[in-house]
Write a protein that holds these residues in place. Structure first.
Motif, PDB file in Angstrom:
ATOM      1  N   VAL A  67       0.847  -1.193   0.000  1.00 20.03           N
ATOM      2  CA  VAL A  67       0.000   0.000   0.000  1.00 20.03           C
ATOM      3  C   VAL A  67       0.870   1.226   0.000  1.00 20.03           C
ATOM      4  O   VAL A  67       1.872   1.287   0.705  1.00 20.03           O
ATOM      5  CB  VAL A  67      -0.898   0.046   1.254  1.00 20.03           C
ATOM      6  CG1 VAL A  67      -1.735   1.325   1.263  1.00 20.03           C
ATOM      7  CG2 VAL A  67      -1.772  -1.174   1.322  1.00 20.03           C
ATOM      8  N   LYS A  68       0.492   2.182  -0.813  1.00 21.25           N
ATOM      9  CA  LYS A  68       1.229   3.427  -0.800  1.00 21.25           C
ATOM     10  C   LYS A  68       0.260   4.556  -0.464  1.00 21.25           C
ATOM     11  O   LYS A  68      -0.815   4.678  -1.044  1.00 21.25           O
ATOM     12  CB  LYS A  68       1.862   3.687  -2.156  1.00 21.25           C
ATOM     13  CG  LYS A  68       3.007   4.655  -2.112  1.00 21.25           C
ATOM     14  CD  LYS A  68       3.866   4.543  -3.343  1.00 21.25           C
ATOM     15  CE  LYS A  68       5.104   5.411  -3.204  1.00 21.25           C
ATOM     16  NZ  LYS A  68       5.924   5.375  -4.405  1.00 21.25           N
ATOM     17  N   VAL A  69       0.666   5.362   0.505  1.00 15.18           N
ATOM     18  CA  VAL A  69      -0.079   6.561   0.856  1.00 15.18           C
ATOM     19  C   VAL A  69       0.836   7.739   0.574  1.00 15.18           C
ATOM     20  O   VAL A  69       1.927   7.834   1.139  1.00 15.18           O
ATOM     21  CB  VAL A  69      -0.502   6.547   2.337  1.00 15.18           C
ATOM     22  CG1 VAL A  69      -1.229   7.837   2.689  1.00 15.18           C
ATOM     23  CG2 VAL A  69      -1.390   5.336   2.627  1.00 15.18           C
ATOM     24  N   THR A  70       0.388   8.596  -0.319  1.00 17.51           N
ATOM     25  CA  THR A  70       1.223   9.696  -0.773  1.00 17.51           C
ATOM     26  C   THR A  70       0.639  11.022  -0.334  1.00 17.51           C
ATOM     27  O   THR A  70      -0.536  11.311  -0.582  1.00 17.51           O
ATOM     28  CB  THR A  70       1.337   9.670  -2.319  1.00 17.51           C
ATOM     29  OG1 THR A  70       1.836   8.400  -2.732  1.00 17.51           O
ATOM     30  CG2 THR A  70       2.283  10.771  -2.796  1.00 17.51           C
ATOM     31  N   GLN A  71       1.462  11.811   0.325  1.00 16.60           N
ATOM     32  CA  GLN A  71       1.073  13.177   0.703  1.00 16.60           C
ATOM     33  C   GLN A  71       1.793  14.133  -0.241  1.00 16.60           C
ATOM     34  O   GLN A  71       2.997  13.988  -0.498  1.00 16.60           O
ATOM     35  CB  GLN A  71       1.430  13.442   2.161  1.00 16.60           C
ATOM     36  CG  GLN A  71       0.605  12.584   3.093  1.00 16.60           C
ATOM     37  CD  GLN A  71       0.844  12.892   4.548  1.00 16.60           C
ATOM     38  OE1 GLN A  71       1.105  12.005   5.338  1.00 16.60           O
ATOM     39  NE2 GLN A  71       0.740  14.144   4.936  1.00 16.60           N
ATOM     40  N   SER A  72       1.051  15.094  -0.722  1.00 20.78           N
ATOM     41  CA  SER A  72       1.527  15.886  -1.865  1.00 20.78           C
ATOM     42  C   SER A  72       2.740  16.744  -1.548  1.00 20.78           C
ATOM     43  O   SER A  72       3.575  16.982  -2.419  1.00 20.78           O
ATOM     44  CB  SER A  72       0.398  16.771  -2.397  1.00 20.78           C
ATOM     45  OG  SER A  72      -0.148  17.533  -1.349  1.00 20.78           O
ATOM     46  N   SER A  73       2.860  17.212  -0.315  1.00 25.33           N
ATOM     47  CA  SER A  73       3.989  18.092   0.001  1.00 25.33           C
ATOM     48  C   SER A  73       4.715  17.569   1.221  1.00 25.33           C
ATOM     49  O   SER A  73       4.085  17.113   2.167  1.00 25.33           O
ATOM     50  CB  SER A  73       3.501  19.517   0.289  1.00 25.33           C
ATOM     51  OG  SER A  73       2.770  20.030  -0.795  1.00 25.33           O
ATOM     52  N   ARG A  74       6.019  17.652   1.222  1.00 22.12           N
ATOM     53  CA  ARG A  74       6.808  17.259   2.389  1.00 22.12           C
ATOM     54  C   ARG A  74       6.952  18.432   3.362  1.00 22.12           C
ATOM     55  O   ARG A  74       6.866  18.256   4.571  1.00 22.12           O
ATOM     56  CB  ARG A  74       8.188  16.802   1.942  1.00 22.12           C
ATOM     57  CG  ARG A  74       9.004  16.156   3.032  1.00 22.12           C
ATOM     58  CD  ARG A  74       8.557  14.729   3.272  1.00 22.12           C
ATOM     59  NE  ARG A  74       9.413  14.076   4.269  1.00 22.12           N
ATOM     60  CZ  ARG A  74       9.073  13.971   5.551  1.00 22.12           C
ATOM     61  NH1 ARG A  74       7.937  14.475   5.966  1.00 22.12           N
ATOM     62  NH2 ARG A  74       9.879  13.359   6.392  1.00 22.12           N
ATOM     63  N   TYR A  75       7.162  19.611   2.816  1.00 22.61           N
ATOM     64  CA  TYR A  75       7.273  20.828   3.613  1.00 22.61           C
ATOM     65  C   TYR A  75       6.407  21.908   2.960  1.00 22.61           C
ATOM     66  O   TYR A  75       6.326  22.006   1.734  1.00 22.61           O
ATOM     67  CB  TYR A  75       8.726  21.331   3.669  1.00 22.61           C
ATOM     68  CG  TYR A  75       9.692  20.384   4.332  1.00 22.61           C
ATOM     69  CD1 TYR A  75      10.444  19.489   3.582  1.00 22.61           C
ATOM     70  CD2 TYR A  75       9.832  20.366   5.712  1.00 22.61           C
ATOM     71  CE1 TYR A  75      11.317  18.608   4.194  1.00 22.61           C
ATOM     72  CE2 TYR A  75      10.702  19.484   6.321  1.00 22.61           C
ATOM     73  CZ  TYR A  75      11.443  18.607   5.550  1.00 22.61           C
ATOM     74  OH  TYR A  75      12.306  17.730   6.150  1.00 22.61           O
ATOM     75  N   LEU A  76       5.781  22.713   3.810  1.00 19.59           N
ATOM     76  CA  LEU A  76       4.896  23.762   3.317  1.00 19.59           C
ATOM     77  C   LEU A  76       5.002  24.951   4.264  1.00 19.59           C
ATOM     78  O   LEU A  76       4.981  24.760   5.497  1.00 19.59           O
ATOM     79  CB  LEU A  76       3.466  23.218   3.316  1.00 19.59           C
ATOM     80  CG  LEU A  76       2.454  23.650   2.282  1.00 19.59           C
ATOM     81  CD1 LEU A  76       3.014  23.550   0.870  1.00 19.59           C
ATOM     82  CD2 LEU A  76       1.205  22.795   2.399  1.00 19.59           C
ATOM     83  N   VAL A  77       5.110  26.135   3.691  1.00 20.15           N
ATOM     84  CA  VAL A  77       5.099  27.360   4.502  1.00 20.15           C
ATOM     85  C   VAL A  77       3.966  28.230   3.992  1.00 20.15           C
ATOM     86  O   VAL A  77       3.913  28.544   2.790  1.00 20.15           O
ATOM     87  CB  VAL A  77       6.443  28.118   4.416  1.00 20.15           C
ATOM     88  CG1 VAL A  77       6.379  29.391   5.270  1.00 20.15           C
ATOM     89  CG2 VAL A  77       7.596  27.233   4.867  1.00 20.15           C
ATOM     90  N   LYS A  78       3.075  28.610   4.891  1.00 24.66           N
ATOM     91  CA  LYS A  78       1.915  29.424   4.518  1.00 24.66           C
ATOM     92  C   LYS A  78       1.797  30.619   5.460  1.00 24.66           C
ATOM     93  O   LYS A  78       2.324  30.599   6.576  1.00 24.66           O
ATOM     94  CB  LYS A  78       0.640  28.577   4.589  1.00 24.66           C
ATOM     95  CG  LYS A  78       0.600  27.438   3.583  1.00 24.66           C
ATOM     96  CD  LYS A  78       0.486  27.965   2.175  1.00 24.66           C
ATOM     97  CE  LYS A  78       0.405  26.833   1.159  1.00 24.66           C
ATOM     98  NZ  LYS A  78       0.305  27.360  -0.227  1.00 24.66           N
ATOM     99  N   ARG A  79       1.067  31.618   4.997  1.00 27.44           N
ATOM    100  CA  ARG A  79       0.861  32.801   5.816  1.00 27.44           C
ATOM    101  C   ARG A  79      -0.438  32.707   6.606  1.00 27.44           C
ATOM    102  O   ARG A  79      -1.401  32.051   6.165  1.00 27.44           O
ATOM    103  CB  ARG A  79       0.816  34.050   4.932  1.00 27.44           C
ATOM    104  CG  ARG A  79       2.150  34.336   4.236  1.00 27.44           C
ATOM    105  CD  ARG A  79       2.191  35.749   3.695  1.00 27.44           C
ATOM    106  NE  ARG A  79       3.472  36.031   3.069  1.00 27.44           N
ATOM    107  CZ  ARG A  79       4.571  36.373   3.737  1.00 27.44           C
ATOM    108  NH1 ARG A  79       4.541  36.491   5.044  1.00 27.44           N
ATOM    109  NH2 ARG A  79       5.688  36.602   3.092  1.00 27.44           N
ATOM    110  N   THR A  80      -0.459  33.341   7.742  1.00 30.81           N
ATOM    111  CA  THR A  80      -1.667  33.412   8.571  1.00 30.81           C
ATOM    112  C   THR A  80      -2.839  33.924   7.749  1.00 30.81           C
ATOM    113  O   THR A  80      -2.696  34.894   6.986  1.00 30.81           O
ATOM    114  CB  THR A  80      -1.433  34.361   9.768  1.00 30.81           C
ATOM    115  OG1 THR A  80      -0.320  33.889  10.527  1.00 30.81           O
ATOM    116  CG2 THR A  80      -2.658  34.413  10.658  1.00 30.81           C
ATOM    117  N   GLY A  81      -3.977  33.232   7.861  1.00 33.13           N
ATOM    118  CA  GLY A  81      -5.174  33.629   7.145  1.00 33.13           C
ATOM    119  C   GLY A  81      -5.357  32.958   5.805  1.00 33.13           C
ATOM    120  O   GLY A  81      -6.452  33.020   5.227  1.00 33.13           O
ATOM    121  N   GLU A  82      -4.323  32.333   5.281  1.00 31.71           N
ATOM    122  CA  GLU A  82      -4.440  31.639   3.996  1.00 31.71           C
ATOM    123  C   GLU A  82      -5.292  30.385   4.130  1.00 31.71           C
ATOM    124  O   GLU A  82      -5.352  29.763   5.202  1.00 31.71           O
ATOM    125  CB  GLU A  82      -3.060  31.214   3.489  1.00 31.71           C
ATOM    126  CG  GLU A  82      -2.295  32.273   2.729  1.00 31.71           C
ATOM    127  CD  GLU A  82      -1.106  31.672   1.997  1.00 31.71           C
ATOM    128  OE1 GLU A  82       0.032  31.852   2.479  1.00 31.71           O
ATOM    129  OE2 GLU A  82      -1.310  31.035   0.951  1.00 31.71           O
TER     130      GLU A  82
END
Lengths: 109, 112
Positions: free
Chosen positions: B2-17
């Motif tokens: 079984v493979k479970v894939t998450q699209s991003s390994r690291y993510l940086v977002k701004r408050t409110g996004e």
């Protein structure tokens, strides 16, 4: 809800040593799993073991549901065994597994 | 396997996004889960889904929503990201209650 406690919290071993990790739970459980989280954060399922004993290579696990504990045995440890080991349990009729806080294992070469 | 894939390994977002975390599994599993992992607090269940378009709240659903339009994909949505949602997010799937979980490799989200 059930409480899941793991011991010891930290463990340092020399390569080649054996170890036993313990998971106690406060109520009857229907499902129990053991996981290894490697240093990169990946959680790998080691065993699904609601009762009885299972073995996979150098790892084995035993769950004694009537006495509310499970044990994970690691024999001839290797540096790649380092990481955090979690047990997780749930009672019947729910997918809401409760995770223990983990045992952090470091195996020294 | 079984493979479970998450699209991003690291993510940086701004408050409110508005933030979307995607998870895809390739073994036709009915059940999918989103957890967050924080130091000292362990893994906590946010939401899970036991079928397409079906969802149930976990222990900490506040500030999150989910979407499951197709069996293989389970999305976690942060409607308005806040700094206290900075965490490691882990997706998992399973064939049923008597089977083990398979986890994805995780998304480390930082909200600034």
């Amino acid at each position: 809800g059930i409480q899941v406690e793991q011991s010891p919290p930290d463990l340092i071993l020399q390569e080649g040593a054996n170890s036993t990790l313990r998971c106690n739970f406060s109520d009857s459980v229907n499902n129990l799993q053991w996981f290894h989280q490697n240093p990169w954060g990946q959680l790998i399922n080691l065993f699904y073991i609601p009762s009885g004993t299972k073995q996979n290579g150098r790892l084995s696990a035993t769950t004694v549901a009537t006495e509310r504990y499970s044990l994970l045995y690691i024999s001839s440890s290797q540096t790649t065994d380092s990481g955090v080991y979690f047990c997780a349990a749930t009672t019947s009729g729910t997918y809401k597994y409760i995770f223990g806080t983990g045992t952090r294992l470091k195996v020294l070469a | 396997d079984v493979k479970v894939t998450q699209s991003s390994r690291y993510l940086v977002k701004r408050t409110g996004e508005k933030v979307f975390l995607e998870c895809v599994q390739d073994m036709d599993h009915e059940n999918m889960f989103w957890y967050r992992q924080d130091p000292g607090l362990g893994l906590r269940l946010i939401y899970f889904s036991y079928d397409v378009k079906m969802k149930e709240k976990g222990d900490i659903p506040e500030g999150y929503s989910v979407s499951r339009e197709k069996k293989e994909r389970f999305s976690l949505i942060l409607e308005s990201a806040s700094t206290n949602q900075t965490s490691m997010y882990l997706c998992a799937s399973t064939a049923g209650p008597n089977y083990g979980y398979t986890f994805g490799s995780g998304t480390r989200l930082t909200v600034v």
